[in-house]
Design an enzyme around this catalytic site. Structure first.
Site, PDB file in Angstrom:
ATOM      1  N   ASP A  54       0.871  -1.171   0.000  1.00 52.61           N
ATOM      2  CA  ASP A  54       0.000   0.000   0.000  1.00 52.61           C
ATOM      3  C   ASP A  54       0.908   1.221   0.000  1.00 52.61           C
ATOM      4  O   ASP A  54       1.653   1.443   0.954  1.00 52.61           O
ATOM      5  CB  ASP A  54      -0.898  -0.015   1.243  1.00 52.61           C
ATOM      6  CG  ASP A  54      -1.865   1.167   1.314  1.00 52.61           C
ATOM      7  OD1 ASP A  54      -1.665   2.156   0.582  1.00 52.61           O
ATOM      8  OD2 ASP A  54      -2.809   1.109   2.122  1.00 52.61           O
ATOM      9  N   ASN A  77       2.751   2.902 -10.561  1.00 52.07           N
ATOM     10  CA  ASN A  77       1.465   2.967 -11.245  1.00 52.07           C
ATOM     11  C   ASN A  77       0.296   3.272 -10.323  1.00 52.07           C
ATOM     12  O   ASN A  77      -0.717   3.828 -10.767  1.00 52.07           O
ATOM     13  CB  ASN A  77       1.209   1.639 -11.970  1.00 52.07           C
ATOM     14  CG  ASN A  77      -0.225   1.496 -12.421  1.00 52.07           C
ATOM     15  OD1 ASN A  77      -0.656   2.103 -13.394  1.00 52.07           O
ATOM     16  ND2 ASN A  77      -0.996   0.708 -11.674  1.00 52.07           N
ATOM     17  N   TYR A 144      -7.310  15.923  -9.177  1.00 43.63           N
ATOM     18  CA  TYR A 144      -6.471  14.895  -9.800  1.00 43.63           C
ATOM     19  C   TYR A 144      -5.331  15.537 -10.578  1.00 43.63           C
ATOM     20  O   TYR A 144      -4.170  15.107 -10.493  1.00 43.63           O
ATOM     21  CB  TYR A 144      -7.339  14.041 -10.716  1.00 43.63           C
ATOM     22  CG  TYR A 144      -6.612  12.903 -11.387  1.00 43.63           C
ATOM     23  CD1 TYR A 144      -6.314  11.735 -10.705  1.00 43.63           C
ATOM     24  CD2 TYR A 144      -6.252  12.990 -12.742  1.00 43.63           C
ATOM     25  CE1 TYR A 144      -5.659  10.680 -11.331  1.00 43.63           C
ATOM     26  CE2 TYR A 144      -5.603  11.945 -13.377  1.00 43.63           C
ATOM     27  CZ  TYR A 144      -5.306  10.792 -12.670  1.00 43.63           C
ATOM     28  OH  TYR A 144      -4.662   9.758 -13.296  1.00 43.63           O
ATOM     29  N   LYS A 148      -1.161  15.121 -10.214  1.00 44.82           N
ATOM     30  CA  LYS A 148      -0.314  14.646 -11.294  1.00 44.82           C
ATOM     31  C   LYS A 148       0.718  15.694 -11.711  1.00 44.82           C
ATOM     32  O   LYS A 148       1.848  15.348 -12.076  1.00 44.82           O
ATOM     33  CB  LYS A 148      -1.173  14.239 -12.484  1.00 44.82           C
ATOM     34  CG  LYS A 148      -1.988  12.970 -12.248  1.00 44.82           C
ATOM     35  CD  LYS A 148      -1.090  11.764 -11.992  1.00 44.82           C
ATOM     36  CE  LYS A 148      -1.869  10.475 -11.890  1.00 44.82           C
ATOM     37  NZ  LYS A 148      -0.999   9.288 -11.714  1.00 44.82           N
ATOM     38  N   THR A 179      -9.913   1.436 -18.327  1.00 47.93           N
ATOM     39  CA  THR A 179      -9.794   0.677 -17.088  1.00 47.93           C
ATOM     40  C   THR A 179     -11.048   0.901 -16.248  1.00 47.93           C
ATOM     41  O   THR A 179     -11.955   1.635 -16.631  1.00 47.93           O
ATOM     42  CB  THR A 179      -8.564   1.116 -16.279  1.00 47.93           C
ATOM     43  OG1 THR A 179      -8.758   2.480 -15.839  1.00 47.93           O
ATOM     44  CG2 THR A 179      -7.287   1.032 -17.105  1.00 47.93           C
TER      45      THR A 179
END
Length: 237
Positions: A54, A77, A144, A148, A179
């Site tokens: 984790d 990832n 988000y 990033k 995904t």
């Protein structure tokens, strides 16, 4: 850095892009592939070695570093997403903190734990999975995008610092991928298998960055124009 004969660790490898990275590493001749995930229960992918990991938990990271001391390639990832109501959303701070824990600090923690291992097993490599949202403005993905963009900056600093020890650092920038994270969204999506394949090809070619689709390449090209994409973004309706 060649994948054939290497020992690869992929975080968030139980599904989606992470699983594609793990499978592609095996297909390219990796000697061993560790599949890092928070819960290994029921995971039985042929050829992959499940590892409880984790990226928000320093104890599991330390345990993984202890048990995976032969790693030569790390694929950062693991990531999470969330929707917001733009830059003025009252929940933006809380959402951003939660995303930063995984999307930025997860990369930081894994890199710090495995950099000495990669130096010992040189040559080594780190692949950081980033996003076209480093440069693309999309209000519902503000939190988000912040995580990033910060991860991109960290990756650039990490690349310079690890170069003397023989560790190649590659950043992957890509748009939406087909995904579970994008399930139900009626938008163009990249095949995770293609993304993994192109990324490993870039790594083996000695590159430091890869834009995995044409829209992301166009975004990157816009950065050198008078009106880059983050100043005049595409309409989101």
């Amino acid at each position: 850095m060649n994948i054939r004969g290497s020992v690869v660790l992929v975080t968030g490898a139980n599904r989606g892009l992470g699983l594609a990275f793990a499978r592609e590493a095996l297909a390219r001749g990796a000697a061993k592939v560790y599949a890092g995930m928070r819960d290994t229960t029921g995971f039985a992918e042929p050829g992959l070695i499940p590892v409880r990991l984790d990226v928000t938990d320093p104890q599991t990271i330390a345990a993984a570093a202890e048990s995976c001391g032969d790693v030569t390639v790390v694929v950062n990832n693991a990531g999470i997403g969330a929707l917001t109501n733009g830059a003025l959303d009252p929940e933006l701070e809380a959402q951003s903190r939660r995303l930063f824990e995984t999307n930025l600090y997860g990369i930081v923690r894994i890199s710090q734990a495995f950099a000495p291992i990669l130096e010992r097993n040189r040559p080594g490599a780190i692949i950081d999975v980033l996003s076209d949202l480093t440069w693309l403005v999309n209000p519902v993905l503000t939190a988000y995008a912040l995580s990033k963009a910060a991860a991109w900056s960290y990756t650039n600093h990490l690349r310079v610092q690890l170069k003397p020890q023989g560790t190649q650092v590659l950043s992957l920038h890509v748009g939406f991928i087909d995904t579970d994270l994008t399930k139900g969204l009626d938008i163009p999506k990249n095949d995770p298998r293609d993304v993994a394949r192109h990324t490993y090809e870039a790594l083996e070619a000695g590159e430091s960055e890869i834009m995995a689709d044409e829209s992301t390449r166009a975004l990157k090209r816009s950065l050198s124009t008078a009106t880059p994409a983050y100043i005049d973004p595409p309409s989101h309706g």
